[in-house]
Scaffold this motif. Sequence first.
Motif: not given
Ligand code: HEC
Length: 500
Positions: A215, A218-219, A270
């Motif tokens: 994760c 990106c985060h 995600m």
């Molecule tokens: C390739 C990039 C990428 C990866 C790797 C990634 N994310 Fe994300 N994530 C994003 C993006 C871009 C957004 C904003 C768009 C959306 O909300 O879908 C986001 C949004 C989120 C949100 C919502 C946040 C909000 O308050 O709107 C959560 C919860 C989240 N990710 C959890 C995770 C977790 C847990 C992992 C790992 C298992 C993960 N992400 C891996 C790109 C990524």
Amino acid sequence: MKKSTYWKIAPFGIIAIAILFLIFINPADPPNAALFIGRFHSMVVHFPIGLLLLAILLEALARVFHIEHLASTIKLLLLAGAAGAVAAVLAGLFLEMAPGYEADTLSLHKRLGIGIAILSFIAYGVRLLDAPPGSILYRVYAGALVVLCSFLMIGGHLGSTLTHGPGYLTRYMPQVFRSALGLGLPAQDWAARMAATADAGIYSDLVQPILDSRCISCHNADQPRGGLALDTPEGIEEGGEDGPVLVAGLASESEIMRRILLPPDHTGHMPPEGKAPLTAPEATLIRWWIDEGASFDQKVSEAAPSPLVEQIFAGLDLPEHRTGIFALEIAPADSTAIRAARATRLAVISLGENEPFLQVRCASASDCLNAEQTAALRLIAPQVVWLHLGRTEVADSALAVLAALPHLTRLRLESTSVSDASLVHLSELQYLEYLNLYDTSVSDSGLQHLSALPSLRSLYLWETDVTSEGVEGLRQALPDAEINLGLTLPSVDEDTTSAL
Ligand code: HEC
């Protein structure tokens, strides 16, 4: 005719018969003979792979060590490999009629297989000309072999994914390579990790490594996508743009968990599309951590492992986490009920060997969903997930039975007399993912019944009476659905510009 001539034309005869058979059988309701031939695919397919790879290897050796006399062997291998590839493709086309294969992987595997058959014939043809090294023809030949080799590797890998499920090849891959491919730890490695750390912390030793590898690219604090940083406890507690992502003690209410468990093709899933979803052990450990209170310093020894977590610590494989209807525990249909349904001329096919789910269509287009058939359908209602009524004369009034099929995921109604009013029978189908209304008189008022379908992903509205406003309204209600309109409908943008 001489005896040897028979031998020469026999293969062409067999291929011609197989192709005729393919053309004339109905793939949605294949006869047993077709499925029987299909089973040979996995056996036959190894011959061309072996023969063609050997041809490529010998060709490379012949070039490097200037071995002239291998030429005729290589030609023979290429021809035999090409013939084997055709046989494997034909058997594969029969096997495809058996339900239960993952559609995207299957389609790529199939195209590669056909590509291999064509390329190996081209390579054979060009090889017959004995082009001298350096000539254009020779380069074409060498290029064809390189492409052929990579098609064989990828096609073979996809084939094993189709038969053994995703992750078959990478299961015992060293973690260095698994991480490079964006894959997480399998259950076994979690067990090894637990054995190595006597006093492991749930967050520090189990959860943070998962977030780190899957994760935080990106985060992180520098680049918090969606406003969310997952690299520190503070970031996790703070949440993202849409507020907190954790509800301590309640994984099922937590946004993190919801995102991880969405179907992988959902836009909110995600890690996002293109990245491997979390493995079942990874998702299970995160769920356990949140359910245990999402503490950042609790030790593993201080918490009660859930049965699935115990399984992980014991190094046992977990069932893949399943989404949609597959997460439900549904008993198989009564075999007498299935037989009764078949007796009414409904074609009923199981969706997979160990699945309770059924695929149903009318055997006769002119007599589809008569009173007897709808009664039979109701007896297998919980198991029916695919229903194919397309291009039949099904009476609009018979569609009331659809409301009684709670787990329907795919419904085809194209080229039928389905009315707007009948779509109300679909409005409660919470698992409906695919709906084909192509070439019907459905209009905007019918679309209203679809606007609360939570799982709908593909909707075909080509050649219907819907307007661009109606579709736009539905798009807003269902942002994740792909609405297919063909090329006929002017978009909303065009409407506004033409008013200028
Ligand atoms: C390739 C990039 C990428 C990866 C790797 C990634 N994310 Fe994300 N994530 C994003 C993006 C871009 C957004 C904003 C768009 C959306 O909300 O879908 C986001 C949004 C989120 C949100 C919502 C946040 C909000 O308050 O709107 C959560 C919860 C989240 N990710 C959890 C995770 C977790 C847990 C992992 C790992 C298992 C993960 N992400 C891996 C790109 C990524």
